[in-house]
Design a protein around this motif. Sequence first.
Motif, PDB file in Angstrom:
ATOM      1  N   LYS A   1       0.831  -1.200   0.000  1.00  0.00           N
ATOM      2  CA  LYS A   1       0.000   0.000   0.000  1.00  0.00           C
ATOM      3  C   LYS A   1       0.869   1.254   0.000  1.00  0.00           C
ATOM      4  CE  LYS A   1      -3.996   2.056   2.302  1.00  0.00           C
ATOM      5  NZ  LYS A   1      -4.951   1.924   3.426  1.00  0.00           N
ATOM      6  N   THR A   2       0.699   2.058  -1.039  1.00  0.00           N
ATOM      7  CA  THR A   2       1.376   3.351  -1.130  1.00  0.00           C
ATOM      8  C   THR A   2       0.329   4.393  -1.513  1.00  0.00           C
ATOM      9  OG1 THR A   2       1.878   3.130  -3.492  1.00  0.00           O
ATOM     10  CG2 THR A   2       3.492   2.233  -1.931  1.00  0.00           C
ATOM     11  N   ALA A   3       0.684   5.647  -1.351  1.00  0.00           N
ATOM     12  CA  ALA A   3      -0.250   6.716  -1.715  1.00  0.00           C
ATOM     13  C   ALA A   3      -0.583   6.654  -3.200  1.00  0.00           C
ATOM     14  CB  ALA A   3       0.360   8.072  -1.353  1.00  0.00           C
ATOM     15  N   GLU A   4       0.428   6.344  -4.017  1.00  0.00           N
ATOM     16  CA  GLU A   4       0.221   6.275  -5.469  1.00  0.00           C
ATOM     17  C   GLU A   4      -0.720   5.141  -5.844  1.00  0.00           C
ATOM     18  OE1 GLU A   4       2.810   5.707  -9.598  1.00  0.00           O
ATOM     19  OE2 GLU A   4       3.813   5.744  -7.649  1.00  0.00           O
ATOM     20  N   LEU A   5      -0.511   3.960  -5.249  1.00  0.00           N
ATOM     21  CA  LEU A   5      -1.370   2.821  -5.592  1.00  0.00           C
ATOM     22  C   LEU A   5      -2.764   2.971  -5.007  1.00  0.00           C
ATOM     23  CD1 LEU A   5       1.022  -0.257  -5.349  1.00  0.00           C
ATOM     24  CD2 LEU A   5       0.376   1.088  -7.333  1.00  0.00           C
ATOM     25  N   THR A   6      -2.867   3.628  -3.860  1.00  0.00           N
ATOM     26  CA  THR A   6      -4.194   3.903  -3.289  1.00  0.00           C
ATOM     27  C   THR A   6      -4.988   4.791  -4.233  1.00  0.00           C
ATOM     28  OG1 THR A   6      -3.370   3.712  -1.022  1.00  0.00           O
ATOM     29  CG2 THR A   6      -5.426   4.920  -1.334  1.00  0.00           C
ATOM     30  N   GLN A   7      -4.321   5.770  -4.816  1.00  0.00           N
ATOM     31  CA  GLN A   7      -4.980   6.657  -5.771  1.00  0.00           C
ATOM     32  C   GLN A   7      -5.363   5.902  -7.041  1.00  0.00           C
ATOM     33  OE1 GLN A   7      -2.596   9.986  -7.144  1.00  0.00           O
ATOM     34  NE2 GLN A   7      -4.409  11.266  -7.386  1.00  0.00           N
ATOM     35  N   CYS A   8      -4.464   5.010  -7.473  1.00  0.00           N
ATOM     36  CA  CYS A   8      -4.765   4.188  -8.659  1.00  0.00           C
ATOM     37  C   CYS A   8      -6.013   3.344  -8.438  1.00  0.00           C
ATOM     38  CB  CYS A   8      -3.585   3.276  -8.976  1.00  0.00           C
ATOM     39  SG  CYS A   8      -2.211   4.075  -9.808  1.00  0.00           S
ATOM     40  N   ALA A   9      -6.111   2.729  -7.260  1.00  0.00           N
ATOM     41  CA  ALA A   9      -7.257   1.876  -6.951  1.00  0.00           C
ATOM     42  C   ALA A   9      -8.546   2.675  -6.935  1.00  0.00           C
ATOM     43  CB  ALA A   9      -7.044   1.188  -5.609  1.00  0.00           C
ATOM     44  N   SER A  10      -8.493   3.890  -6.421  1.00  0.00           N
ATOM     45  CA  SER A  10      -9.711   4.704  -6.331  1.00  0.00           C
ATOM     46  C   SER A  10     -10.152   5.229  -7.694  1.00  0.00           C
ATOM     47  CB  SER A  10      -9.492   5.888  -5.379  1.00  0.00           C
ATOM     48  OG  SER A  10      -8.504   6.762  -5.895  1.00  0.00           O
ATOM     49  N   LYS A  11      -9.225   5.271  -8.649  1.00  0.00           N
ATOM     50  CA  LYS A  11      -9.550   5.802  -9.974  1.00  0.00           C
ATOM     51  C   LYS A  11      -9.613   4.707 -11.032  1.00  0.00           C
ATOM     52  CE  LYS A  11      -7.569  10.395  -9.236  1.00  0.00           C
ATOM     53  NZ  LYS A  11      -6.571  11.387  -9.720  1.00  0.00           N
ATOM     54  N   LEU A  12      -9.676   3.484 -10.586  1.00  0.00           N
ATOM     55  CA  LEU A  12      -9.696   2.371 -11.534  1.00  0.00           C
ATOM     56  C   LEU A  12     -10.820   2.555 -12.540  1.00  0.00           C
ATOM     57  CD1 LEU A  12      -8.126  -0.230 -12.072  1.00  0.00           C
ATOM     58  CD2 LEU A  12      -9.818  -1.453 -10.724  1.00  0.00           C
ATOM     59  N   ASP A  13     -10.498   2.375 -13.796  1.00  0.00           N
ATOM     60  CA  ASP A  13     -11.430   2.600 -14.892  1.00  0.00           C
ATOM     61  C   ASP A  13     -12.742   1.849 -14.669  1.00  0.00           C
ATOM     62  OD1 ASP A  13     -11.035   2.409 -18.529  1.00  0.00           O
ATOM     63  OD2 ASP A  13     -12.760   2.915 -17.298  1.00  0.00           O
ATOM     64  N   SER A  14     -13.845   2.580 -14.601  1.00  0.00           N
ATOM     65  CA  SER A  14     -15.146   1.960 -14.338  1.00  0.00           C
ATOM     66  C   SER A  14     -15.525   0.964 -15.421  1.00  0.00           C
ATOM     67  CB  SER A  14     -16.226   3.038 -14.206  1.00  0.00           C
ATOM     68  OG  SER A  14     -16.317   3.802 -15.400  1.00  0.00           O
ATOM     69  N   LYS A  15     -15.093   1.216 -16.646  1.00  0.00           N
ATOM     70  CA  LYS A  15     -15.391   0.279 -17.734  1.00  0.00           C
ATOM     71  C   LYS A  15     -14.694  -1.048 -17.485  1.00  0.00           C
ATOM     72  CE  LYS A  15     -16.106   3.821 -21.288  1.00  0.00           C
ATOM     73  NZ  LYS A  15     -15.646   4.354 -22.593  1.00  0.00           N
ATOM     74  N   LEU A  16     -13.478  -0.972 -16.930  1.00  0.00           N
ATOM     75  CA  LEU A  16     -12.741  -2.194 -16.618  1.00  0.00           C
ATOM     76  C   LEU A  16     -13.462  -2.990 -15.548  1.00  0.00           C
ATOM     77  CD1 LEU A  16     -10.012  -3.585 -17.367  1.00  0.00           C
ATOM     78  CD2 LEU A  16      -9.046  -2.457 -15.364  1.00  0.00           C
ATOM     79  N   VAL A  17     -13.956  -2.274 -14.547  1.00  0.00           N
ATOM     80  CA  VAL A  17     -14.675  -2.922 -13.446  1.00  0.00           C
ATOM     81  C   VAL A  17     -15.935  -3.613 -13.955  1.00  0.00           C
ATOM     82  CG1 VAL A  17     -15.921  -2.511 -11.292  1.00  0.00           C
ATOM     83  CG2 VAL A  17     -13.761  -1.323 -11.726  1.00  0.00           C
ATOM     84  N   LEU A  18     -16.636  -2.961 -14.873  1.00  0.00           N
ATOM     85  CA  LEU A  18     -17.879  -3.524 -15.387  1.00  0.00           C
ATOM     86  C   LEU A  18     -17.661  -4.796 -16.206  1.00  0.00           C
ATOM     87  CD1 LEU A  18     -19.747  -0.245 -16.449  1.00  0.00           C
ATOM     88  CD2 LEU A  18     -20.273  -1.722 -14.511  1.00  0.00           C
ATOM     89  N   GLN A  19     -16.429  -5.016 -16.651  1.00  0.00           N
ATOM     90  CA  GLN A  19     -16.138  -6.227 -17.424  1.00  0.00           C
ATOM     91  C   GLN A  19     -16.002  -7.452 -16.527  1.00  0.00           C
ATOM     92  OE1 GLN A  19     -12.837  -5.739 -20.232  1.00  0.00           O
ATOM     93  NE2 GLN A  19     -13.161  -3.534 -20.169  1.00  0.00           N
TER      94      GLN A  19
END
Length: 216
Positions: free
Chosen positions: A92-110
Amino acid sequence: MTTISEIVMEIIQGDEIALEALRMDCLNLSAYAIKIMPLVAKKTYRNVGKSAVVTALSRMKNELSKAPPLCPIVKIEDMSIKSPLTEISFEKTAELTQCASKLDSKLVLQSNFYTVTHGVNEITLIFSENLEKQILGYFKAKPKGIYRKLVAITVRFVEQEYIETPNMIYSLVSSMARKRINIMEIVSTFTEISFIVKEKDMDKTIEALKQFLVVE
């Protein structure tokens, strides 16, 4: 000074099989007293006779007879299965935490199953295995661990019935423990619990949990 009764209580509360047997009046008090006498003596710093331990157990039995069962009866409304899944954990890093929160919604929907857990030191994602390459490319970091060929078995229950029920999750988990199922992760929401297990344990997990299904 610690009493014999207090030590006996401490010992049996750490032995769930004996505790439940005592509650159900199925425990051989004399045999169990002999078994724990050395430990009671060690913890009380005195010579302890079998009769004193049996007396303490008898008193506990009367109190426990009024207590609710260790494993309450649980009724689940339905059960669903999602597979194949992959689990990836990152430091867990600040950068990866931000990446997780901004994960592409289209990717999630797949993904037919997707969850992110933020721990104190780790971030763990569980998702459809066909998205592994995309997610690794998105995070651009070396994972701490990757586990493939997983299954999510999700049970749904009525919130009003179980939100205040002690040991509800324990009932489900203990049914799986008796079958020696390795639970990789547990993910819960308000009225759902998902057990993440390996594909090889899927059938055993379904068998363990289907006893709780409501049959109409």
